[in-house]
Design an enzyme around this catalytic site. Structure first.
Site, PDB file in Angstrom:
ATOM      1  N   HIS A  51       0.812  -1.220   0.000  1.00  0.00           N
ATOM      2  CA  HIS A  51       0.000   0.000   0.000  1.00  0.00           C
ATOM      3  C   HIS A  51       0.846   1.272   0.000  1.00  0.00           C
ATOM      4  O   HIS A  51       0.343   2.353  -0.291  1.00  0.00           O
ATOM      5  CB  HIS A  51      -0.980   0.001   1.183  1.00  0.00           C
ATOM      6  N   ASP A  80       0.304  -7.707   1.479  1.00  0.00           N
ATOM      7  CA  ASP A  80       0.705  -6.307   1.574  1.00  0.00           C
ATOM      8  C   ASP A  80       2.223  -6.148   1.619  1.00  0.00           C
ATOM      9  O   ASP A  80       2.757  -5.324   2.353  1.00  0.00           O
ATOM     10  CB  ASP A  80       0.069  -5.632   2.794  1.00  0.00           C
ATOM     11  N   GLY A 106       3.236   6.720   8.165  1.00  0.00           N
ATOM     12  CA  GLY A 106       4.565   6.961   7.618  1.00  0.00           C
ATOM     13  C   GLY A 106       5.548   5.887   8.018  1.00  0.00           C
ATOM     14  O   GLY A 106       6.608   5.735   7.413  1.00  0.00           O
ATOM     15  N   SER A 166       4.691   2.730   7.883  1.00  0.00           N
ATOM     16  CA  SER A 166       4.372   1.541   7.092  1.00  0.00           C
ATOM     17  C   SER A 166       5.561   1.126   6.248  1.00  0.00           C
ATOM     18  O   SER A 166       6.163   1.944   5.549  1.00  0.00           O
ATOM     19  CB  SER A 166       3.175   1.824   6.176  1.00  0.00           C
ATOM     20  N   GLY A 224      -6.136 -27.676   1.112  1.00  0.00           N
ATOM     21  CA  GLY A 224      -7.303 -28.286   0.483  1.00  0.00           C
ATOM     22  C   GLY A 224      -8.446 -28.549   1.434  1.00  0.00           C
ATOM     23  O   GLY A 224      -9.226 -29.483   1.215  1.00  0.00           O
ATOM     24  N   VAL A 225      -8.549 -27.735   2.504  1.00  0.00           N
ATOM     25  CA  VAL A 225      -9.643 -27.921   3.451  1.00  0.00           C
ATOM     26  C   VAL A 225     -10.381 -26.606   3.650  1.00  0.00           C
ATOM     27  O   VAL A 225      -9.815 -25.530   3.463  1.00  0.00           O
ATOM     28  CB  VAL A 225      -9.132 -28.428   4.824  1.00  0.00           C
TER      29      VAL A 225
END
Length: 469
Positions: A122, A152, A224, A226, A282-283
């Protein structure tokens, strides 16, 4: 004369009693009244411990070494995007679409001496130009190597003629609740800033959709930060700071980081394959709790309860069944779905994992080979998956994907039209489809304001076209 003396004595005695009562009952209560007009705050120490005793509460840990290893590896990221702005009457008359530049900033972490940088997706999403400012105030242009919106995480690259300071990855799985950590960011291009705290929780999901698994800390993180580093006391990178929980937009005590094991795997995939390779178990199912356990009639309140097992997956081939409860994978405890999600986000297709589960109260160990995800959720229809050759032959078509599960607002409409699970979608927006990957690419590039056109072969063998909003 005697009457006058009596009056004086009574007056003195009455005054003394009145003053004593005032001192005892009235003045004593007035001491707790707060002066609302007071503008100068009064600070009162909460204890009288000495600095040496305070240091003892951290176990004698010094953060200086970890900070020294990290501050020069954290950078300021500046992102310039071009957005459409509100048109004026003249713009409308001339048929123009006015645009304006918008500046976004964040942080990033150098992870190699040749200039690879990890940050949040982002932070760089939609960028026209990207610049990175190092801790020595040099500014360099950066290019995007790849990004993964789901986790992200994004990978950038800058070019220099010299080796850069960098941070090494630690093992986020071994990080413990209560462990001291440092959050290092460069939010205002003022060189790197360090804050300290502890790990408050692990496997946090902020979306409510069980698709995230964050490390939660109480180290101060603000807008800021991030893309900045979350490091342990050894200076090892154990997370990428990503989000805060706040009603004001500023830090109030909760911050969240993508675990380093997830970030590292995403970066390796981007560098090796150009995209992220996700291995699936796969569940389907959900996290156990008291109410869910009571509804199911079981005693377990922790773990991942399996509702269904997808065909042609590793779990199906390993013999995992509906009603099983996953308790551990590769000795990582699974208490809720975000634990499972966080673990699987560090794995690739063809990885083999050891699954510890409960079946009818008995513990069982199975080895499962994770496979590439061949399913995709179309909100307008439900879950689709790659079709087998025999399924295509059944519907007399050479291409298409299979509807695995119908869900959403069109369920009743499709039922009336004879559309059922197992039917084949042959084209989307007039583009023939052969795989889930092709469907994803079409959906990714479609105009969101245009209806979705679906061509499919229903259970009657009829080819029909539907326009879905």
């Amino acid at each position: 004369m005697r009457k006058i003396l009596s009056l004086v004595l009574v007056s003195v005695l009455g005054g003394t009693i009145t003053l004593g009562a005032y001192k005892t009952f009235v003045e004593k209560e007035q001491k707790v009244v707060v002066d609302q007009q007071q503008t100068q705050p009064i600070f009162i120490p909460t204890n009288n411990t000495t600095p040496k005793t305070i240091l003892a509460t951290t176990g004698g840990i010094s953060f200086t070494e970890a900070a020294e290893k990290t501050v020069n590896a954290v950078v300021h990221v500046k992102n310039v995007t071009i957005n459409n702005s509100q048109p004026t009457l003249q713009d409308l008359f001339m048929g123009r679409v006015p645009q304006r530049k918008q500046l976004g900033t964040g942080s990033g972490v150098i992870i190699s001496p040749d200039g690879y940088i990890v940050t949040n997706n982002h932070v760089i999403d939609g960028s026209e130009t990207l610049n990175v400012t190092l801790n020595d105030n040099r500014t360099l242009e950066a290019k995007i190597i790849g990004a993964d919106p789901k986790t992200d995480i994004a990978l950038l690259k800058i070019e220099t003629n010299e080796d850069l300071p960098y941070t090494t990855f630690g093992d986020s799985d071994s990080a413990k609740i209560g462990e001291w950590v440092l959050a290092v960011g460069n939010p205002f291009n003022l060189t790197s800033t360090v804050t300290a705290g502890i790990i408050s929780a692990k496997s946090r999901d902020l979306s409510g959709q069980s698709n995230q698994s964050f490390i939660q800390t109480d180290a101060a993180v603000n807008p800021g930060n991030s893309g900045g580093a979350l490091v342990n006391t050894n200076g090892e990178l154990i997370g990428i700071n990503t989000a805060i929980s706040s009603q004001t937009g500023s830090y109030v005590g909760y911050s969240f980081a993508v675990p380093s094991n997830i970030a590292k795997k995403v970066i390796q995939d981007i560098m090796e394959f150009g995209n992220v390779q996700n291995g699936i178990l796969g569940v389907t199912g959900g996290s156990l709790n008291s109410s869910y356990a009571e509804k199911l009639g079981i005693n377990e309140t922790e773990g991942f309860y399996i509702d269904d097992v997808e065909e042609d997956t590793g779990a199906f081939e390993a013999g995992i069944k509906s009603g099983d409860i996953i308790k551990k994978i590769d000795n990582i405890e699974i208490r809720k779905f975000s634990d499972l999600r966080g673990f699987l986000d560090t794995k690739r297709p063809n990885d083999v994992v050891n699954v510890s589960l409960l079946r009818n109260g008995m513990q069982k160990e199975v080895k499962v080979t994770l496979l590439k995800n061949n399913t995709y959720t179309l909100p307008e229809i439900g879950i689709i998956k790659n079709a087998k050759p025999k399924e295509l032959r059944k519907y007399k078509t050479k291409n298409g994907v299979k509807i695995s599960r119908i869900s959403g607002g069109y369920s009743n409409y499709f039922a009336k039209e004879g559309v059922e699970e197992g039917n084949i979608i042959t084209a989307i927006n007039n583009i023939k489809v052969n795989s889930v990957e092709e469907v994803q690419e079409i959906i990714k590039n479609r105009d969101p304001y245009q209806p979705l056109s679906i061509e499919l072969i229903n259970s009657r063998g009829q080819k029909s076209r539907y326009g879905l909003k």
